[in-house]
Design an enzyme around this catalytic site. Structure first.
Site, PDB file in Angstrom:
ATOM      1  N   GLN A  64      52.437 -92.654  48.196  1.00 19.37           N
ATOM      2  CA  GLN A  64      52.062 -91.945  49.645  1.00 19.37           C
ATOM      3  C   GLN A  64      51.265 -93.246  50.428  1.00 19.37           C
ATOM      4  O   GLN A  64      50.544 -93.818  50.035  1.00 19.37           O
ATOM      5  CB  GLN A  64      51.405 -90.724  49.595  1.00 19.37           C
ATOM      6  CG  GLN A  64      51.309 -90.278  50.903  1.00 19.37           C
ATOM      7  CD  GLN A  64      50.539 -88.842  51.231  1.00 19.37           C
ATOM      8  OE1 GLN A  64      49.165 -88.949  51.195  1.00 19.37           O
ATOM      9  NE2 GLN A  64      51.308 -87.657  51.344  1.00 19.37           N
ATOM     10  N   CYS A  96      46.272 -86.015  56.715  1.00 19.87           N
ATOM     11  CA  CYS A  96      44.880 -86.184  56.279  1.00 19.87           C
ATOM     12  C   CYS A  96      43.870 -86.024  57.381  1.00 19.87           C
ATOM     13  O   CYS A  96      44.094 -86.385  58.454  1.00 19.87           O
ATOM     14  CB  CYS A  96      44.669 -87.797  55.807  1.00 19.87           C
ATOM     15  SG  CYS A  96      43.121 -88.055  55.430  1.00 19.87           S
ATOM     16  N   LYS A 135      54.314 -85.508  54.477  1.00 16.21           N
ATOM     17  CA  LYS A 135      53.335 -84.678  54.193  1.00 16.21           C
ATOM     18  C   LYS A 135      52.574 -84.273  55.494  1.00 16.21           C
ATOM     19  O   LYS A 135      52.111 -85.356  56.087  1.00 16.21           O
ATOM     20  CB  LYS A 135      52.307 -85.065  53.106  1.00 16.21           C
ATOM     21  CG  LYS A 135      51.333 -83.764  52.735  1.00 16.21           C
ATOM     22  CD  LYS A 135      50.369 -84.119  51.679  1.00 16.21           C
ATOM     23  CE  LYS A 135      49.667 -83.368  51.016  1.00 16.21           C
ATOM     24  NZ  LYS A 135      48.756 -82.666  51.895  1.00 16.21           N
ATOM     25  N   ASN A 196      51.858 -76.026  50.665  1.00 14.46           N
ATOM     26  CA  ASN A 196      50.505 -76.579  50.153  1.00 14.46           C
ATOM     27  C   ASN A 196      49.489 -75.980  50.502  1.00 14.46           C
ATOM     28  O   ASN A 196      49.687 -75.552  51.966  1.00 14.46           O
ATOM     29  CB  ASN A 196      50.530 -78.325  50.461  1.00 14.46           C
ATOM     30  CG  ASN A 196      49.538 -79.020  50.431  1.00 14.46           C
ATOM     31  OD1 ASN A 196      48.882 -79.729  51.178  1.00 14.46           O
ATOM     32  ND2 ASN A 196      48.795 -78.747  49.119  1.00 14.46           N
ATOM     33  N   GLY A 197      48.209 -75.983  49.868  1.00 10.31           N
ATOM     34  CA  GLY A 197      47.144 -75.512  50.507  1.00 10.31           C
ATOM     35  C   GLY A 197      46.663 -74.365  49.746  1.00 10.31           C
ATOM     36  O   GLY A 197      47.116 -73.290  49.429  1.00 10.31           O
ATOM     37  N   ARG A 221      43.262 -80.237  45.245  1.00 11.05           N
ATOM     38  CA  ARG A 221      41.810 -80.177  44.360  1.00 11.05           C
ATOM     39  C   ARG A 221      41.828 -79.316  43.256  1.00 11.05           C
ATOM     40  O   ARG A 221      41.082 -79.453  42.333  1.00 11.05           O
ATOM     41  CB  ARG A 221      41.038 -79.676  45.605  1.00 11.05           C
ATOM     42  CG  ARG A 221      40.628 -80.663  46.786  1.00 11.05           C
ATOM     43  CD  ARG A 221      39.732 -80.170  47.773  1.00 11.05           C
ATOM     44  NE  ARG A 221      40.411 -78.965  48.349  1.00 11.05           N
ATOM     45  CZ  ARG A 221      39.700 -78.058  48.747  1.00 11.05           C
ATOM     46  NH1 ARG A 221      38.368 -77.692  48.521  1.00 11.05           N
ATOM     47  NH2 ARG A 221      40.522 -77.005  49.186  1.00 11.05           N
TER      48      ARG A 221
END
Length: 310
Positions: A64, A96, A135, A196-197, A221
């Site tokens: 990435q 990000c 992303k 995602n998330g 995470r």
């Protein structure tokens, strides 16, 4: 509910080869390098080597890239294309939310600058011959239209897949994940979408998959100190991890870091890794507090001994 397909998100300072090797023991296939900055790649940052290193046993690995200067992106794509590595996918970061990244008009900041984002993506698409993905994050919590519009633009440029974090950039990692926005994007596109998330447990992933309609989910995470999460996602079955197994895998992870970085650097870098394995799992506070004092392999072994006795 059927098993899901997990993808490891890129995390600066975490998703190196040792991290991925431990996760692959428990079912990870779609691995990702840590985030690499285009400028750092062009200017030969000494950290590049460890960020980009791929294990011989890794069947799939995507890299990435972060950046917002088209010329740097062009050169970095050439370096990745022509260098000694082989990556299955080039993934471009437009999600990000870190302030220092936003200040450089990179990451999620690109989502608010559509023309600039398009220029960056076109440069990469022109230079990268293989599979190319992006992303990103959502642009509005209530109205899917802005996110769908951006996603369609990326698709038309030649992006072949999207991973979408269902929070606004300003929310960073807090608040609800808006699966309905991700679903709207998925339904509007021809290319695959990964949700995602907020995935820390199997139930989180199942809820996100249900709300988005996405079978592919990206884990960030939630994988720190918890490589077993990939086994849960690929089998669809949650499982309790014994304290002994947790400590054994932590020791394996740190030993891989020593091989990669050498003892001194590995122990310093490994302090946050140790915290990931032991914080929140019932280990005494006084032992958790000793993590910041770990500087040698023997220090780590002494702490590990006491963790096993408690």
């Amino acid at each position: 509910m059927p098993a899901l397909t997990p993808v490891l998100a890129p995390m600066a300072g975490y998703t190196d080869l040792p991290f991925r090797r431990v996760c692959r023991r428990y079912g990870l296939y779609y691995g990702t390098t840590a985030l690499i900055d285009a400028g750092a790649l062009v200017h030969g940052n000494p950290d590049n080597e460890s960020i980009l290193r791929r294990g011989e046993e890794e069947e799939f690995l995507q890299v990435q890239l972060l950046g917002s200067i088209p010329e740097d992106l062009k050169l970095s794509a050439k370096i990745l294309r022509d260098g000694p590595w082989h990556f299955d996918v080039l993934d471009f970061n437009m999600g990000c939310p870190v302030h220092k990244v936003l200040k450089r008009h990179a990451g999620a900041a690109l989502m608010r600058e559509a023309e600039h984002a398009a220029e960056c993506v076109r440069v990469l698409r022109e230079q990268w011959p293989g599979r190319f993905t992006v992303k990103m994050r959502i642009l509005d919590e209530a109205d899917p239209a802005p996110t769908v519009e951006l996603a369609k633009m990326l698709q038309e440029i030649g992006v072949e897949g999207l991973a979408i974090h269902g929070r606004l950039a300003r929310m960073v990692y807090s608040g609800p994940v808006h699966g309905n926005i991700i679903r709207a994007v998925r339904e509007a596109l021809r290319i695959p979408v990964t949700a995602n998330g907020g995935i820390f447990h199997l139930a989180d992933a199942q809820a996100l998959s249900e709300s988005t309609g996405c079978e592919r989910v990206m884990v960030a995470r939630g994988a720190i100190g918890n490589p077993w999460l990939f086994r849960e996602l690929t089998t669809g079955e949650a499982a309790e991890i014994s304290r002994e197994e947790r400590l054994e895998v932590m020791e394996l992870h740190l030993s891989e870091m020593v091989k990669e970085y050498g003892e001194r650097a590995a122990m310093i870098l490994g302090r946050k890794v140790i915290c990931g394995y032991i914080c929140g799992y019932g280990f005494p506070r006084e032992l958790r507090a000793r993590v910041v004092q770990v500087a040698t392999w023997q220090d780590f072994q002494d702490l590990l001994h006491d963790l096993r006795l408690c």
